[in-house]
Design an enzyme around this catalytic site. Structure first.
Site, mmCIF file in Angstrom:
data_model
loop_
_atom_site.group_PDB
_atom_site.id
_atom_site.type_symbol
_atom_site.label_atom_id
_atom_site.label_comp_id
_atom_site.label_asym_id
_atom_site.label_seq_id
_atom_site.Cartn_x
_atom_site.Cartn_y
_atom_site.Cartn_z
ATOM 1 N N LYS A 11 20.727 47.143 58.214
ATOM 2 C CA LYS A 11 20.309 48.126 57.176
ATOM 3 C C LYS A 11 19.338 47.373 56.214
ATOM 4 O O LYS A 11 18.195 47.012 56.892
ATOM 5 C CB LYS A 11 21.643 48.372 56.091
ATOM 6 C CG LYS A 11 22.478 49.212 57.114
ATOM 7 C CD LYS A 11 23.603 49.765 56.205
ATOM 8 C CE LYS A 11 24.612 50.352 57.226
ATOM 9 N NZ LYS A 11 25.604 51.122 56.413
ATOM 10 N N HIS A 96 21.191 57.801 61.423
ATOM 11 C CA HIS A 96 22.405 57.450 60.717
ATOM 12 C C HIS A 96 22.570 58.041 59.326
ATOM 13 O O HIS A 96 21.874 58.582 58.907
ATOM 14 C CB HIS A 96 22.063 55.841 60.175
ATOM 15 C CG HIS A 96 23.017 55.208 59.559
ATOM 16 N ND1 HIS A 96 23.502 55.213 58.305
ATOM 17 C CD2 HIS A 96 23.975 54.446 60.161
ATOM 18 C CE1 HIS A 96 24.420 54.677 57.901
ATOM 19 N NE2 HIS A 96 25.004 54.005 58.997
ATOM 20 N N GLU A 166 30.331 57.663 63.934
ATOM 21 C CA GLU A 166 30.367 57.181 62.361
ATOM 22 C C GLU A 166 31.036 58.092 61.548
ATOM 23 O O GLU A 166 30.120 58.847 61.099
ATOM 24 C CB GLU A 166 28.939 56.311 62.169
ATOM 25 C CG GLU A 166 28.489 55.529 63.167
ATOM 26 C CD GLU A 166 27.738 54.282 62.334
ATOM 27 O OE1 GLU A 166 27.776 53.402 62.842
ATOM 28 O OE2 GLU A 166 27.130 54.552 61.342
ATOM 29 N N GLY A 172 30.882 51.877 54.883
ATOM 30 C CA GLY A 172 30.707 50.835 53.450
ATOM 31 C C GLY A 172 32.013 51.002 52.907
ATOM 32 O O GLY A 172 32.307 50.703 51.795
ATOM 33 N N SER A 212 32.873 50.318 58.971
ATOM 34 C CA SER A 212 33.757 49.166 58.502
ATOM 35 C C SER A 212 34.396 48.594 59.794
ATOM 36 O O SER A 212 35.814 48.216 59.395
ATOM 37 C CB SER A 212 34.659 49.985 57.631
ATOM 38 O OG SER A 212 33.909 50.535 56.641
HETATM 39 P P1 PGA Z 1 29.845 49.186 57.586
HETATM 40 O O1 PGA Z 1 28.196 49.865 58.277
HETATM 41 O O2 PGA Z 1 30.414 48.345 58.602
HETATM 42 O O3 PGA Z 1 29.026 48.332 56.524
HETATM 43 O O4 PGA Z 1 30.453 50.240 57.031
HETATM 44 C C1 PGA Z 1 28.302 50.693 59.465
HETATM 45 C C2 PGA Z 1 27.258 51.605 59.792
HETATM 46 O O5 PGA Z 1 27.042 52.211 58.761
HETATM 47 O O6 PGA Z 1 26.841 51.612 60.869
#
Ligand code: PGA
Length: 261
Positions: A11, A96, A166, A172, A212
Protein backbone atom coordinates in the site's frame (compact mmCIF):
# COMPACT_ATOMS: atom_id res chain seq x y z
CA UNK A 1 -3.93 -28.09 -10.76
CA UNK A 2 -3.82 -24.31 -10.42
CA UNK A 3 -0.49 -22.80 -9.39
CA UNK A 4 -0.51 -21.32 -5.90
CA UNK A 5 -0.12 -17.52 -5.84
CA UNK A 6 1.06 -15.55 -2.82
CA UNK A 7 1.29 -11.79 -3.00
CA UNK A 8 1.88 -8.82 -0.80
CA UNK A 9 0.89 -5.19 -1.20
CA UNK A 10 2.78 -2.51 0.66
CA UNK A 11 0.00 0.00 0.00
CA UNK A 12 1.64 3.28 1.07
CA UNK A 13 3.67 1.86 3.97
CA UNK A 14 7.27 1.20 2.89
CA UNK A 15 7.81 4.39 0.92
CA UNK A 16 11.57 4.80 1.02
CA UNK A 17 13.96 3.04 -1.34
CA UNK A 18 16.12 1.80 1.58
CA UNK A 19 13.13 0.27 3.40
CA UNK A 20 11.91 -1.78 0.47
CA UNK A 21 15.47 -2.77 -0.50
CA UNK A 22 16.15 -4.12 2.99
CA UNK A 23 12.90 -6.06 2.86
CA UNK A 24 13.49 -7.59 -0.56
CA UNK A 25 17.04 -8.57 0.27
CA UNK A 26 15.56 -10.90 2.90
CA UNK A 27 12.94 -12.32 0.57
CA UNK A 28 14.89 -12.81 -2.67
CA UNK A 29 17.20 -15.66 -1.58
CA UNK A 30 14.30 -17.37 0.18
CA UNK A 31 12.20 -17.37 -2.99
CA UNK A 32 14.91 -18.87 -5.20
CA UNK A 33 13.94 -22.27 -6.60
CA UNK A 34 10.31 -21.89 -5.59
CA UNK A 35 9.03 -22.63 -9.07
CA UNK A 36 5.94 -24.42 -7.70
CA UNK A 37 4.39 -21.10 -6.58
CA UNK A 38 4.02 -17.56 -7.92
CA UNK A 39 5.15 -14.89 -5.47
CA UNK A 40 4.29 -11.29 -6.34
CA UNK A 41 4.94 -7.92 -4.76
CA UNK A 42 3.12 -4.60 -5.14
CA UNK A 43 5.47 -2.00 -3.67
CA UNK A 44 4.57 1.54 -2.71
CA UNK A 45 4.39 3.23 -6.13
CA UNK A 46 7.36 5.57 -5.60
CA UNK A 47 9.68 2.60 -5.06
CA UNK A 48 8.76 0.65 -8.17
CA UNK A 49 11.94 1.41 -10.07
CA UNK A 50 14.11 0.29 -7.14
CA UNK A 51 12.06 -2.88 -6.90
CA UNK A 52 12.42 -3.54 -10.62
CA UNK A 53 16.21 -3.34 -10.33
CA UNK A 54 16.33 -5.58 -7.28
CA UNK A 55 14.04 -8.21 -8.75
CA UNK A 56 15.53 -8.16 -12.24
CA UNK A 57 17.07 -11.62 -11.91
CA UNK A 58 14.63 -13.03 -9.38
CA UNK A 59 11.57 -15.17 -10.08
CA UNK A 60 9.47 -12.90 -7.85
CA UNK A 61 6.86 -11.04 -9.90
CA UNK A 62 6.20 -7.37 -9.23
CA UNK A 63 3.82 -4.75 -10.37
CA UNK A 64 1.85 -1.59 -9.81
CA UNK A 65 -0.92 -0.99 -7.28
CA UNK A 66 -2.73 1.14 -9.87
CA UNK A 67 -2.80 1.92 -13.54
CA UNK A 68 -4.76 4.50 -15.47
CA UNK A 69 -7.57 3.17 -17.69
CA UNK A 70 -5.67 4.26 -20.81
CA UNK A 71 -1.97 3.86 -21.59
CA UNK A 72 -1.25 7.39 -22.71
CA UNK A 73 -2.87 10.81 -22.52
CA UNK A 74 -4.00 13.82 -20.51
CA UNK A 75 -4.48 12.21 -17.09
CA UNK A 76 -2.46 14.30 -14.67
CA UNK A 77 -0.90 12.36 -11.83
CA UNK A 78 -1.94 8.93 -13.07
CA UNK A 79 0.34 5.96 -13.65
CA UNK A 80 0.63 4.44 -17.13
CA UNK A 81 0.83 0.71 -17.79
CA UNK A 82 3.57 1.59 -20.30
CA UNK A 83 5.77 2.74 -17.41
CA UNK A 84 5.13 -0.59 -15.69
CA UNK A 85 6.12 -2.48 -18.83
CA UNK A 86 9.17 -0.27 -19.21
CA UNK A 87 10.21 -1.41 -15.72
CA UNK A 88 9.55 -5.04 -16.71
CA UNK A 89 6.70 -5.40 -14.22
CA UNK A 90 4.23 -8.12 -15.11
CA UNK A 91 1.47 -7.80 -12.48
CA UNK A 92 -1.05 -5.09 -11.69
CA UNK A 93 -3.47 -4.72 -8.79
CA UNK A 94 -6.95 -3.59 -9.80
CA UNK A 95 -9.95 -2.31 -7.87
CA UNK A 96 -8.70 -2.63 -4.31
CA UNK A 97 -11.45 -1.64 -1.87
CA UNK A 98 -9.49 1.52 -0.96
CA UNK A 99 -9.36 2.55 -4.61
CA UNK A 100 -13.07 1.94 -5.03
CA UNK A 101 -14.01 3.75 -1.83
CA UNK A 102 -11.53 6.60 -1.37
CA UNK A 103 -10.67 7.30 -5.00
CA UNK A 104 -14.13 6.49 -6.37
CA UNK A 105 -13.01 4.00 -9.00
CA UNK A 106 -16.14 2.89 -10.80
CA UNK A 107 -17.04 -0.51 -12.20
CA UNK A 108 -16.56 0.90 -15.70
CA UNK A 109 -13.03 2.14 -14.90
CA UNK A 110 -12.18 -1.23 -13.40
CA UNK A 111 -13.35 -2.92 -16.58
CA UNK A 112 -11.29 -0.60 -18.80
CA UNK A 113 -8.20 -1.23 -16.69
CA UNK A 114 -8.74 -4.97 -16.82
CA UNK A 115 -9.04 -4.91 -20.61
CA UNK A 116 -5.91 -2.78 -20.89
CA UNK A 117 -3.89 -5.05 -18.59
CA UNK A 118 -4.90 -8.17 -20.51
CA UNK A 119 -4.17 -6.51 -23.86
CA UNK A 120 -0.68 -5.64 -22.62
CA UNK A 121 -0.19 -9.16 -21.21
CA UNK A 122 0.13 -8.03 -17.63
CA UNK A 123 -1.39 -10.32 -14.98
CA UNK A 124 -4.25 -8.50 -13.27
CA UNK A 125 -4.99 -9.16 -9.61
CA UNK A 126 -8.62 -8.09 -9.54
CA UNK A 127 -10.02 -7.40 -6.06
CA UNK A 128 -13.65 -8.14 -5.31
CA UNK A 129 -15.55 -8.39 -2.05
CA UNK A 130 -18.50 -7.19 -0.06
CA UNK A 131 -19.04 -4.67 2.71
CA UNK A 132 -21.06 -5.48 5.83
CA UNK A 133 -24.41 -4.60 4.25
CA UNK A 134 -23.68 -6.50 1.06
CA UNK A 135 -22.81 -9.62 3.07
CA UNK A 136 -26.44 -10.78 3.23
CA UNK A 137 -26.60 -10.89 -0.57
CA UNK A 138 -23.12 -12.25 -0.99
CA UNK A 139 -23.74 -14.34 -4.10
CA UNK A 140 -25.52 -11.65 -6.07
CA UNK A 141 -22.98 -9.01 -5.02
CA UNK A 142 -20.00 -11.12 -6.12
CA UNK A 143 -21.77 -12.10 -9.33
CA UNK A 144 -22.42 -8.44 -10.13
CA UNK A 145 -18.77 -7.53 -9.59
CA UNK A 146 -17.56 -10.42 -11.76
CA UNK A 147 -19.95 -9.60 -14.59
CA UNK A 148 -19.32 -5.86 -14.60
CA UNK A 149 -15.53 -6.25 -14.70
CA UNK A 150 -15.17 -9.33 -16.89
CA UNK A 151 -18.07 -9.56 -19.33
CA UNK A 152 -17.33 -9.71 -23.07
CA UNK A 153 -13.61 -10.26 -22.62
CA UNK A 154 -12.22 -13.18 -24.67
CA UNK A 155 -12.22 -16.26 -22.45
CA UNK A 156 -8.68 -17.18 -23.47
CA UNK A 157 -7.27 -14.02 -21.87
CA UNK A 158 -9.69 -14.01 -18.90
CA UNK A 159 -8.04 -17.15 -17.60
CA UNK A 160 -4.97 -15.09 -16.75
CA UNK A 161 -6.84 -13.02 -14.15
CA UNK A 162 -6.11 -13.68 -10.48
CA UNK A 163 -9.16 -12.86 -8.39
CA UNK A 164 -8.45 -11.57 -4.90
CA UNK A 165 -11.48 -12.09 -2.68
CA UNK A 166 -11.20 -9.37 -0.06
CA UNK A 167 -14.25 -8.82 2.16
CA UNK A 168 -14.10 -5.11 2.99
CA UNK A 169 -15.04 -5.75 6.63
CA UNK A 170 -11.93 -7.93 7.07
CA UNK A 171 -9.36 -5.48 5.66
CA UNK A 172 -7.10 -3.73 8.17
CA UNK A 173 -8.52 -5.66 11.13
CA UNK A 174 -6.94 -7.68 13.92
CA UNK A 175 -8.41 -10.88 12.49
CA UNK A 176 -9.21 -12.21 9.03
CA UNK A 177 -12.69 -13.45 8.06
CA UNK A 178 -13.41 -16.92 9.41
CA UNK A 179 -12.12 -19.77 7.29
CA UNK A 180 -15.75 -21.01 6.94
CA UNK A 181 -16.78 -17.69 5.41
CA UNK A 182 -13.74 -17.60 3.15
CA UNK A 183 -14.26 -21.15 1.88
CA UNK A 184 -17.94 -20.50 1.24
CA UNK A 185 -17.24 -17.25 -0.63
CA UNK A 186 -14.55 -18.88 -2.77
CA UNK A 187 -16.94 -21.68 -3.63
CA UNK A 188 -19.58 -19.14 -4.63
CA UNK A 189 -17.07 -17.32 -6.83
CA UNK A 190 -16.01 -20.59 -8.48
CA UNK A 191 -19.66 -21.53 -9.13
CA UNK A 192 -20.46 -18.12 -10.57
CA UNK A 193 -17.39 -18.25 -12.83
CA UNK A 194 -18.65 -21.60 -14.08
CA UNK A 195 -22.16 -20.39 -14.80
CA UNK A 196 -21.11 -17.07 -16.39
CA UNK A 197 -17.88 -17.93 -18.21
CA UNK A 198 -17.87 -21.73 -18.48
CA UNK A 199 -15.77 -24.58 -17.25
CA UNK A 200 -12.34 -23.59 -18.60
CA UNK A 201 -12.34 -20.15 -16.99
CA UNK A 202 -13.81 -21.52 -13.75
CA UNK A 203 -11.16 -24.22 -13.52
CA UNK A 204 -8.18 -22.08 -14.43
CA UNK A 205 -8.73 -18.75 -12.69
CA UNK A 206 -6.93 -18.52 -9.38
CA UNK A 207 -8.87 -17.13 -6.45
CA UNK A 208 -6.78 -15.91 -3.53
CA UNK A 209 -7.91 -14.48 -0.22
CA UNK A 210 -6.89 -11.11 1.23
CA UNK A 211 -7.84 -9.25 4.42
CA UNK A 212 -5.76 -9.48 7.62
CA UNK A 213 -3.92 -12.63 6.57
CA UNK A 214 -1.23 -13.55 9.10
CA UNK A 215 1.11 -16.41 9.90
CA UNK A 216 -1.40 -17.46 12.58
CA UNK A 217 -4.50 -17.74 10.39
CA UNK A 218 -3.07 -18.64 6.98
CA UNK A 219 -3.00 -22.42 7.44
CA UNK A 220 -6.74 -22.65 8.02
CA UNK A 221 -7.48 -20.20 5.21
CA UNK A 222 -5.67 -22.09 2.46
CA UNK A 223 -6.76 -25.55 3.56
CA UNK A 224 -9.43 -25.64 0.85
CA UNK A 225 -9.27 -26.45 -2.86
CA UNK A 226 -10.97 -23.23 -3.95
CA UNK A 227 -8.39 -21.05 -2.18
CA UNK A 228 -5.38 -20.81 -4.48
CA UNK A 229 -3.25 -18.58 -2.29
CA UNK A 230 -3.30 -15.39 -0.27
CA UNK A 231 -2.84 -11.67 -0.67
CA UNK A 232 -1.03 -10.32 2.36
CA UNK A 233 -0.96 -6.82 3.85
CA UNK A 234 0.29 -5.52 7.19
CA UNK A 235 1.08 -8.89 8.72
CA UNK A 236 3.68 -9.52 6.04
CA UNK A 237 5.59 -6.29 6.61
CA UNK A 238 8.16 -8.16 8.66
CA UNK A 239 9.94 -10.32 6.06
CA UNK A 240 10.19 -13.18 8.58
CA UNK A 241 6.41 -13.31 8.76
CA UNK A 242 5.98 -13.18 5.00
CA UNK A 243 8.47 -16.03 4.61
CA UNK A 244 6.59 -18.05 7.22
CA UNK A 245 3.32 -17.42 5.37
CA UNK A 246 4.87 -18.60 2.08
CA UNK A 247 6.28 -21.65 3.81
CA UNK A 248 2.98 -22.63 5.44
CA UNK A 249 0.94 -22.17 2.27
CA UNK A 250 3.42 -24.14 0.15
CA UNK A 251 3.47 -27.06 2.59
CA UNK A 252 -0.31 -27.24 2.83
CA UNK A 253 -0.81 -27.06 -0.92
CA UNK A 254 1.82 -29.75 -1.57
CA UNK A 255 0.21 -32.03 1.04
CA UNK A 256 -3.28 -31.52 -0.43
CA UNK A 257 -2.02 -32.25 -3.93
CA UNK A 258 -0.41 -35.50 -2.76
CA UNK A 259 -3.72 -36.59 -1.24
CA UNK A 260 -5.50 -36.06 -4.54
CA UNK A 261 -3.06 -38.24 -6.48
P1 PGA B 1 -4.40 -6.14 5.46
O1 PGA B 1 -4.51 -5.68 3.94
O2 PGA B 1 -3.86 -7.56 5.45
O3 PGA B 1 -3.47 -5.19 6.07
O4 PGA B 1 -5.78 -6.14 6.00
C1 PGA B 1 -5.01 -6.57 3.00
C2 PGA B 1 -5.45 -5.87 1.76
O5 PGA B 1 -6.04 -4.78 1.83
O6 PGA B 1 -5.22 -6.42 0.68
Amino acid sequence: MRKTAIGISFKMYKNKQAEISAYLKEIIPYCENKSEIDVFVFPSMGTLETVSKLLEKSSIHYGAQIIAPIANGALTGEFSIDSLLDLNGDYVELAHAERRKIFKETEEMVRQKLILALEKRVTPVLCIGENTEEKINLRSHLQKQLVSAMKDIPLSSLKKVILAYEPIWAIGKAKAASSEHIHEAHQIIREELLSIFGVKVAEEIRIIYGGSVSRDNVAEIVNDDNVDGVFVGRFGHDPKNFKEIIDTVTKIKIAREKNVR
